[in-house]
Design a protein around this motif. Structure first.
Motif, short mmCIF file in Angstrom:
data_model
loop_
_atom_site.label_atom_id
_atom_site.label_comp_id
_atom_site.label_asym_id
_atom_site.label_seq_id
_atom_site.Cartn_x
_atom_site.Cartn_y
_atom_site.Cartn_z
N GLN A 1 -25.35 87.97 17.52
CA GLN A 1 -23.96 88.31 17.24
C GLN A 1 -23.65 89.72 17.71
N LEU A 2 -22.61 89.87 18.52
CA LEU A 2 -22.14 91.20 18.88
C LEU A 2 -21.60 91.89 17.62
N ALA A 3 -21.96 93.17 17.45
CA ALA A 3 -21.54 93.88 16.25
C ALA A 3 -21.29 95.34 16.57
N GLY A 4 -20.51 96.00 15.72
CA GLY A 4 -20.24 97.41 15.89
C GLY A 4 -19.57 97.71 17.22
N SER A 5 -20.09 98.70 17.93
CA SER A 5 -19.49 99.09 19.21
C SER A 5 -19.65 98.01 20.27
N GLU A 6 -20.60 97.08 20.05
CA GLU A 6 -20.82 96.00 21.02
C GLU A 6 -19.66 95.02 21.06
N VAL A 7 -18.84 94.99 20.02
CA VAL A 7 -17.75 94.01 19.94
C VAL A 7 -16.78 94.16 21.10
N THR A 8 -16.71 95.32 21.71
CA THR A 8 -15.83 95.52 22.86
C THR A 8 -16.39 94.87 24.12
N THR A 9 -17.66 94.46 24.09
CA THR A 9 -18.29 93.78 25.22
C THR A 9 -17.93 92.29 25.17
N PRO A 10 -17.44 91.72 26.27
CA PRO A 10 -17.13 90.29 26.26
C PRO A 10 -18.40 89.46 26.06
N PRO A 11 -18.29 88.31 25.40
CA PRO A 11 -19.46 87.43 25.28
C PRO A 11 -20.06 87.15 26.66
N ASN A 12 -21.38 87.12 26.72
CA ASN A 12 -22.04 86.97 28.03
C ASN A 12 -23.46 86.47 27.87
N TRP A 13 -23.96 85.89 28.95
CA TRP A 13 -25.37 85.52 29.05
C TRP A 13 -26.10 86.61 29.83
N MET A 14 -27.17 87.15 29.26
CA MET A 14 -27.97 88.18 29.91
C MET A 14 -29.27 87.58 30.44
N LEU A 15 -29.58 87.90 31.70
CA LEU A 15 -30.82 87.43 32.31
C LEU A 15 -31.90 88.49 32.19
N TYR A 16 -33.13 88.04 31.94
CA TYR A 16 -34.30 88.90 31.91
C TYR A 16 -35.22 88.53 33.08
N ILE A 17 -35.82 89.53 33.70
CA ILE A 17 -36.72 89.34 34.82
C ILE A 17 -38.09 89.88 34.44
N ALA A 18 -39.13 89.07 34.63
CA ALA A 18 -40.48 89.45 34.24
C ALA A 18 -41.03 90.53 35.16
N VAL A 19 -41.72 91.50 34.56
CA VAL A 19 -42.36 92.57 35.32
C VAL A 19 -43.74 92.83 34.74
N GLU A 20 -44.62 93.40 35.55
CA GLU A 20 -45.96 93.78 35.09
C GLU A 20 -45.88 94.99 34.17
N SER A 21 -45.02 95.95 34.55
CA SER A 21 -44.87 97.18 33.77
C SER A 21 -43.41 97.58 33.72
N ALA A 22 -42.84 97.59 32.51
CA ALA A 22 -41.44 98.00 32.36
C ALA A 22 -41.27 99.47 32.74
N ASP A 23 -42.23 100.30 32.38
CA ASP A 23 -42.14 101.73 32.70
C ASP A 23 -42.13 101.96 34.20
N GLU A 24 -43.04 101.32 34.93
CA GLU A 24 -43.12 101.52 36.37
C GLU A 24 -41.89 100.97 37.09
N THR A 25 -41.40 99.82 36.65
CA THR A 25 -40.21 99.24 37.28
C THR A 25 -38.99 100.10 37.00
N ALA A 26 -38.82 100.53 35.75
CA ALA A 26 -37.66 101.35 35.38
C ALA A 26 -37.66 102.67 36.13
#
Length: 255
Positions: free
Chosen positions: A63-88
């Motif tokens: 559930q969108l809540a607080g300041s997130e409520v201004t964000t339209p409903p959406n589907w978010m995609l996640y992409i697998a990585v070996e290391s989040a730190d190195e990719t970021a």
């Protein structure tokens, strides 16, 4: 339905619905795709909904809540990585923006939120206890398209970040770019002239269905809106783009 125990780096590994009405979303997607519902408490007043088939996860909702409520409903995609730190750490130099630096999600894994140079937002996921989507087949994520006004710039970014290969089909003159990860085709980037240029760049998840037409009719009956009625793509399949009752957009695909 085939079981997924491990997801390769660079593949779409999770899909998550942010919605303004979690209860209504559970009812809609449960009816449309036959997903069963598992609610996991996050804090006293909220919970994280896991969608499942045959006891294996297909995605989630919150559930969108607080300041997130201004964000339209959406589907978010996640992409697998070996290391989040190195990719970021690569994102800024490639022209992207790190919206949320890597953070641990309990013992499940490590995530980060990224915006590509053209504006589309996605997440990366370094799995620990939670590997991601656990089953494939009808009513599961089967593809994803990136809608952007600058496919060329996006292609350079994603190829450098994930090692993807983006290419036109051998007999495809439409300008559609196919995304290949470790030899597997996982999505694409449609030509910019086929989109509304005023629309923000975004990722569109596709869910496989046995009949696109029947699923589209069912979705409408459950309160959804058809943005693109069922249409055939020669030598590919049949698809429709749908906005759920709260406005989150996804696609149906029948091959």
């Amino acid at each position: 339905m085939p079981i997924i125990d491990q997801i390769s780096s660079g593949c779409f590994c999770w899909v998550e619905l942010a919605t303004t009405d979690q209860a209504a979303a559970k009812s809609f997607y449960g009816e449309l795709f036959g997903w069963t519902i598992v609610d996991e408490p996050m804090c006293p007043d909220s919970y994280y909904t896991l969608f499942q088939l045959q006891g294996r996860s297909t995605g989630a909702a919150y559930q969108l809540a607080g300041s997130e409520v201004t964000t339209p409903p959406n589907w978010m995609l996640y992409i697998a990585v070996e290391s989040a730190d190195e990719t970021a750490a690569k994102v800024a130099a490639l022209g992207g923006k790190l919206i949320a630096p890597p953070f641990e999600v309990s013992k499940n894994g490590c995530a980060a939120i990224i915006q590509d140079p053209t504006g589309a937002v996605f997440c990366i996921w370094q799995a620990m206890d939670h590997k991601g989507i656990g089953i494939t087949g009808n009513h599961t994520l089967c593809w994803a398209d990136l809608s952007t006004n600058d496919p060329a710039q996006a292609a350079v970014f994603y190829e450098a970040l994930f090692g993807w290969k983006l290419m036109a089909g051998e007999k495809d003159t439409s300008g559609y770019l196919h995304i290949q990860n470790s030899g597997e085709f996982i999505g694409g980037i449609p030509p910019a002239q086929h989109r509304n240029s005023s629309m923000p760049a975004h990722w569109l998840p596709y869910f496989g269905v046995a009949s696109c037409d029947e699923s589209a009719v069912k979705a409408e009956g459950l309160g959804a809106r058809l943005i693109l009625p069922p249409m055939s793509i020669p030598d590919v399949g049949r698809m429709s783009v749908v906005a759920d009752p709260q406005g989150a957009v996804f696609a149906l695909f029948q091959n």
